[in-house]
Design an enzyme around this catalytic site. Structure first.
Site, PDB file in Angstrom:
ATOM      1  N   GLY A 265      15.673  43.817 -86.209  1.00  0.00           N
ATOM      2  CA  GLY A 265      16.625  44.518 -87.270  1.00  0.00           C
ATOM      3  C   GLY A 265      16.682  43.976 -88.615  1.00  0.00           C
ATOM      4  O   GLY A 265      15.468  44.029 -89.322  1.00  0.00           O
TER       5      GLY A 265
ATOM      6  N   ASP B 112      16.038  32.568 -84.166  1.00  0.00           N
ATOM      7  CA  ASP B 112      16.663  33.455 -83.155  1.00  0.00           C
ATOM      8  C   ASP B 112      16.551  32.892 -81.862  1.00  0.00           C
ATOM      9  O   ASP B 112      15.700  31.838 -81.573  1.00  0.00           O
ATOM     10  CB  ASP B 112      15.734  34.736 -83.442  1.00  0.00           C
ATOM     11  CG  ASP B 112      16.504  36.006 -83.049  1.00  0.00           C
ATOM     12  OD1 ASP B 112      16.897  36.201 -81.830  1.00  0.00           O
ATOM     13  OD2 ASP B 112      16.438  36.900 -83.681  1.00  0.00           O
TER      14      ASP B 112
ATOM     15  N   TYR C 211      34.947  43.051 -84.165  1.00  0.00           N
ATOM     16  CA  TYR C 211      34.074  43.235 -85.056  1.00  0.00           C
ATOM     17  C   TYR C 211      34.674  43.409 -86.580  1.00  0.00           C
ATOM     18  O   TYR C 211      33.826  42.579 -87.516  1.00  0.00           O
ATOM     19  CB  TYR C 211      32.978  44.244 -84.813  1.00  0.00           C
ATOM     20  CG  TYR C 211      31.888  44.465 -85.623  1.00  0.00           C
ATOM     21  CD1 TYR C 211      30.753  43.625 -85.488  1.00  0.00           C
ATOM     22  CD2 TYR C 211      31.906  45.300 -87.080  1.00  0.00           C
ATOM     23  CE1 TYR C 211      29.720  43.795 -86.251  1.00  0.00           C
ATOM     24  CE2 TYR C 211      30.806  45.305 -87.599  1.00  0.00           C
ATOM     25  CZ  TYR C 211      29.581  44.571 -87.417  1.00  0.00           C
ATOM     26  OH  TYR C 211      28.733  44.658 -88.260  1.00  0.00           O
TER      27      TYR C 211
END
Length: 301
Positions: free
Chosen positions: A54, A74, A191
């Site tokens: 992404g 990551d 979120y």
């Protein structure tokens, strides 16, 4: 023609063969990365969390194109190592679970040990959250996990990046926020709350770190069809077809003539990381084509 291709020092036939091939952008970096000092980030060292896919992946590519050395962090080890390998000698990978403060601290230490400094900390890693459709459906355990990844990790990233930047009295810290932090009703509550907290965190820490020459900013994009965004949109809309979900996500934009991609957010990050933004701190750079700026009046009778 790619910027990398233009740097190729060979015959016209070699250039033609290069531009006509199916070589990927990542393979271009592996073949032609020379440690050039060109671009907007010459000599800078950056740590990017969530860099295996992404926006993080797009940022790693653009940072290296602009002369930086990048440590990709990551939890997707195989993917992250593969991308770092494809990006060439100016990229490396480290496993980092951003919910674990010690792993963030270790990633910062690794960047300094490998490259001798840390100039840019890009706190990019995040999740879409519970996707609970209403406040009645929101389970607080899921809310806490969203906050741990989207906010707690940002606090830890700023804390440990500051620890190594303060002695040098310089640095740029960038956090990933969202247009949902500005306008309600665009995303599920957990979120939205997490991204609003990021904007507040950036303003608060910028006020302190300015005295050390460290800039702290965030980027707030509208929905972008990354794997994270598309999967979330599929679940919210009940649509399983990825192409249709991607098209619908694009149709949420109200700007004629362009669509926002991960690379556009990466460009914003390059700017904030660079010396071109030397007097910008505590700022929320909104990348949404004006979506959160206005509402149209409907004069239809």
């Amino acid at each position: 023609m790619s910027r990398i291709a233009l740097k190729l020092k060979g015959s016209k036939n070699a250039l033609d063969a290069f531009t006509k091939s199916n070589i990927t952008r990542l393979q271009q970096h592996k073949l032609f990365s020379t440690g050039s000092q060109s671009g907007r980030l010459p000599g800078k060292v950056a740590l990017i969390t969530g860099a295996a896919s992404g926006i993080g992946k797009a940022a790693a590519i653009r940072f290296i194109e602009n002369g930086a050395k990048v440590l990709l962090a990551d939890v997707q080890d195989d993917l992250g190592k593969s991308i770092a390998n494809d990006l060439g000698p100016n990229a490396s990978f480290i496993h980092c679970d951003v919910t674990n403060e010690q792993e963030i601290s270790s990633s910062v230490e690794h960047a300094v040990a490998q490259y001798g400094q840390l100039d840019v900390m890009y706190n990019n890693a995040g999740i879409i959250g519970t996707l609970a459709p209403t406040i009645l459906d929101l389970e607080l355990e899921g809310f806490d996990r969203t906050m741990a990844i989207n906010v707690h990790s940002m606090v830890a990233g700023i804390k440990h990046a500051s620890r190594v930047m303060i002695p040098h009295q310089a640095g740029s810290i960038i956090c990933m926020a969202s247009a949902t932090a500005i306008l309600g009703g665009m995303a599920p509550h957990d979120y939205t709350v997490s991204k609003a907290a990021v904007v507040g965190l950036v303003k608060s820490t910028a006020a302190e770190l300015n005295q050390h020459g460290i800039r702290v900013n965030c980027i707030s994009p509208h929905i972008i069809p990354t794997p994270l965004g598309v999967n979330g949109f599929k679940k919210l809309s009940g649509i399983n077809d990825e192409k249709i979900a991607t098209k619908m996500a694009h149709n949420l934009w109200e700007f004629k003539g362009a669509q926002c991609e991960a690379s556009d957010v990466a460009e914003a990050a390059v700017f904030l990381a660079s010396d071109y933004a030397k007097y910008i701190s505590g700022h929320n750079l909104v990348v949404d084509a004006g979506f959160t700026c206005f509402k149209r009046l409907n004069f239809t009778p």
